[in-house]
Design an enzyme around this catalytic site. Sequence first.
Site, short mmCIF file in Angstrom:
data_model
loop_
_atom_site.label_atom_id
_atom_site.label_comp_id
_atom_site.label_asym_id
_atom_site.label_seq_id
_atom_site.Cartn_x
_atom_site.Cartn_y
_atom_site.Cartn_z
N ASP A 1 0.46 -8.90 4.82
CA ASP A 1 0.84 -7.66 4.15
C ASP A 1 1.48 -8.01 2.81
O ASP A 1 2.20 -9.00 2.69
CB ASP A 1 1.83 -6.86 5.02
CG ASP A 1 1.18 -6.38 6.31
OD1 ASP A 1 -0.05 -6.22 6.35
OD2 ASP A 1 1.93 -6.16 7.29
N HIS B 1 -5.26 -10.54 7.73
CA HIS B 1 -4.65 -10.35 6.41
C HIS B 1 -3.16 -10.60 6.51
O HIS B 1 -2.59 -10.63 7.60
CB HIS B 1 -4.89 -8.90 5.92
CG HIS B 1 -4.20 -7.87 6.76
ND1 HIS B 1 -4.71 -7.44 7.97
CD2 HIS B 1 -3.03 -7.21 6.60
CE1 HIS B 1 -3.88 -6.55 8.51
NE2 HIS B 1 -2.84 -6.41 7.70
N HIS C 1 -2.22 -11.78 10.27
CA HIS C 1 -2.36 -11.02 11.51
C HIS C 1 -3.62 -10.19 11.46
O HIS C 1 -4.22 -9.99 10.39
CB HIS C 1 -1.11 -10.16 11.77
CG HIS C 1 -0.78 -9.21 10.66
ND1 HIS C 1 -0.21 -9.61 9.46
CD2 HIS C 1 -0.96 -7.87 10.53
CE1 HIS C 1 -0.04 -8.56 8.67
NE2 HIS C 1 -0.50 -7.50 9.30
N ARG D 1 -6.48 2.61 20.83
CA ARG D 1 -5.17 2.09 20.46
C ARG D 1 -4.71 2.72 19.15
O ARG D 1 -5.55 2.96 18.26
CB ARG D 1 -5.28 0.56 20.32
CG ARG D 1 -4.08 -0.11 19.76
CD ARG D 1 -4.15 -1.63 19.91
NE ARG D 1 -2.91 -2.18 19.41
CZ ARG D 1 -2.71 -2.58 18.16
NH1 ARG D 1 -3.70 -2.53 17.28
NH2 ARG D 1 -1.54 -3.03 17.79
C1 LIG Z 1 1.65 -0.68 -0.09
C2 LIG Z 1 0.48 -1.00 0.38
C3 LIG Z 1 0.21 -2.14 1.28
C4 LIG Z 1 -1.25 -1.96 1.64
C5 LIG Z 1 -1.80 -1.41 0.37
C6 LIG Z 1 -0.78 -0.29 0.08
O1 LIG Z 1 -0.81 0.18 -1.21
C7 LIG Z 1 -1.00 0.88 1.05
C8 LIG Z 1 -1.79 0.44 2.28
C9 LIG Z 1 -1.41 -0.93 2.79
C10 LIG Z 1 -2.45 -1.52 3.73
C11 LIG Z 1 -2.29 -1.08 5.19
C12 LIG Z 1 -3.38 -1.76 6.05
C13 LIG Z 1 -3.52 -3.25 5.76
C14 LIG Z 1 -3.54 -3.50 4.23
C15 LIG Z 1 -3.83 -4.97 3.93
C16 LIG Z 1 -4.50 -2.51 3.60
O2 LIG Z 1 -5.69 -2.67 3.43
O3 LIG Z 1 -3.81 -1.35 3.26
C17 LIG Z 1 -2.23 -3.01 3.63
C18 LIG Z 1 -2.01 -3.22 2.13
C19 LIG Z 1 -1.30 -4.53 1.84
O4 LIG Z 1 -0.31 -4.86 2.51
O5 LIG Z 1 -1.78 -5.24 0.97
O1 LIG Z 2 -2.82 -2.33 14.28
C1 LIG Z 2 -2.14 -3.34 14.18
O2 LIG Z 2 -1.57 -3.85 15.13
C2 LIG Z 2 -2.00 -4.02 12.84
C3 LIG Z 2 -1.91 -3.06 11.69
C4 LIG Z 2 -1.66 -3.74 10.40
O3 LIG Z 2 -1.67 -4.94 10.30
C5 LIG Z 2 -1.39 -2.94 9.18
O4 LIG Z 2 -1.47 -1.70 9.22
O5 LIG Z 2 -1.09 -3.58 8.14
FE LIG Z 3 -0.93 -5.64 8.35
#
Ligand SMILES: C=C1C[C@]23C[C@@]1(O)CC[C@H]2[C@@]12CCC[C@@](C)(C(=O)O1)[C@H]2[C@@H]3C(=O)O
Ligand SMILES: O=C(O)CCC(=O)C(=O)O
Ligand SMILES: [Fe+2]
Length: 358
Positions: free
Chosen positions: A230, A228, A285, A295
């Site tokens: 961010d 994905h 990533h 981890r």
């Molecule tokens: C601000 C945010 C980015 C995120 C969605 C969220 O509202 C809170 C969780 C974030 C996260 C963390 C893990 C990876 C990710 C893709 C997910 O599923 O939740 C990211 C979201 C994002 O960056 O789109």
């Molecule tokens: O665990 C990791 O190294 C990646 C975590 C990550 O990509 C995320 O929290 O958005």
């Molecule tokens: Fe991420």
Amino acid sequence: MSSTLSDVFRLHPIHIPLPSLPNLKSLPDSYTWTAKDDLLFSASASSDSHESLPLIDLSDPHATTLVGNACTTWGAFQLTNHGVPSRLLDDIELLTGSLFRLPFHRKIKAARSENGVSGYGVARIASFFSKKMWSEGFTVVGSPLHDFRKLWPSHHLEYCEIIEEYERHMQKLAAKLMWLALGSLGVEENDINWAGPNSDFQGTQAAIQLNHYPICPEPDRSMGLAAHTDSTLLTILYQNNTAGLQVFRDGMGWFTVPTVPDSLVVNVGDLLHILTNGIFPSVLHRARVNHIRSRFSMAYLWGPPSDLMISPLSRLVDPLQSPLYPSLTWKQYLATKATHFNQSLSIIRNYMSSVQIS
Ligand SMILES: C=C1C[C@]23C[C@@]1(O)CC[C@H]2[C@@]12CCC[C@@](C)(C(=O)O1)[C@H]2[C@@H]3C(=O)O
Ligand SMILES: O=C(O)CCC(=O)C(=O)O
Ligand SMILES: [Fe+2]
């Protein structure tokens, strides 16, 4: 602040089952990934590639150029001498370990609701894949007090203080990195009026995502966190001493990010890609798992005030061309991501060109 980011998911509820990581000697089919589940599953970089994710010392006099080059080529870099106290990194890692080591019945007391943003559960992106990911997560948006009290009835205040201190340091570092990265493109402080009177980006918002990847019986066939980008401006990630993060380079494949003590990984997110009119790519990533050690990773996902319109900086748009992306808020982008996941950038970019044609 917490209410605004949470609003996005109130409108986009998804049912994601809670982690039920099996304690088995072999991998159940529901956790077994192949190229059918993710096209890039096996696209590892060739072992004779001489490239690796840039490692930048923030006290280097050439830091601006180094950060700019890393953001343009990789959309990511690793950082040392960043000023975040090593003791604080230890504390956030201890907090994360203590949270995920709680028995399941305690963790689900703070389960994320279907339309909520904070709490315990699998990553939101789980709903886009038919296979399960070998991980569990905890998201903090706004004050964690309410959730932490449920997890640790007698120690929640100490843990809340760690989160607050971590957020303070990360916000300051994110602002500094933002100016370095944009400075490398010639962007000046008065180009961004929402950076605030002191240009310190007060008023920006963030989520903290704590991730746990337990020991896995068959790591080569499983996925910790699927590929994905961010949805942020920048993400700053601390990983414990177990490698697992991989970053993707187009035409090259996946590169494992080595663990460097006390270093942080910085990712360009989708909003910084938009702000730079596509000059910085947001890095794809993922996290892989292993069969020896569990981890932990702790991500600080940093974005603008959630109702602020973000658009490509005019200084970075060719005066003879239109911007590649339309203006939109972080809330609107997260809503697009909640529906279209990794297609979101191309969807809003195509929307822009269709508006220009019509
Ligand atoms: C601000 C945010 C980015 C995120 C969605 C969220 O509202 C809170 C969780 C974030 C996260 C963390 C893990 C990876 C990710 C893709 C997910 O599923 O939740 C990211 C979201 C994002 O960056 O789109
Ligand atoms: O665990 C990791 O190294 C990646 C975590 C990550 O990509 C995320 O929290 O958005
Ligand atoms: Fe991420």
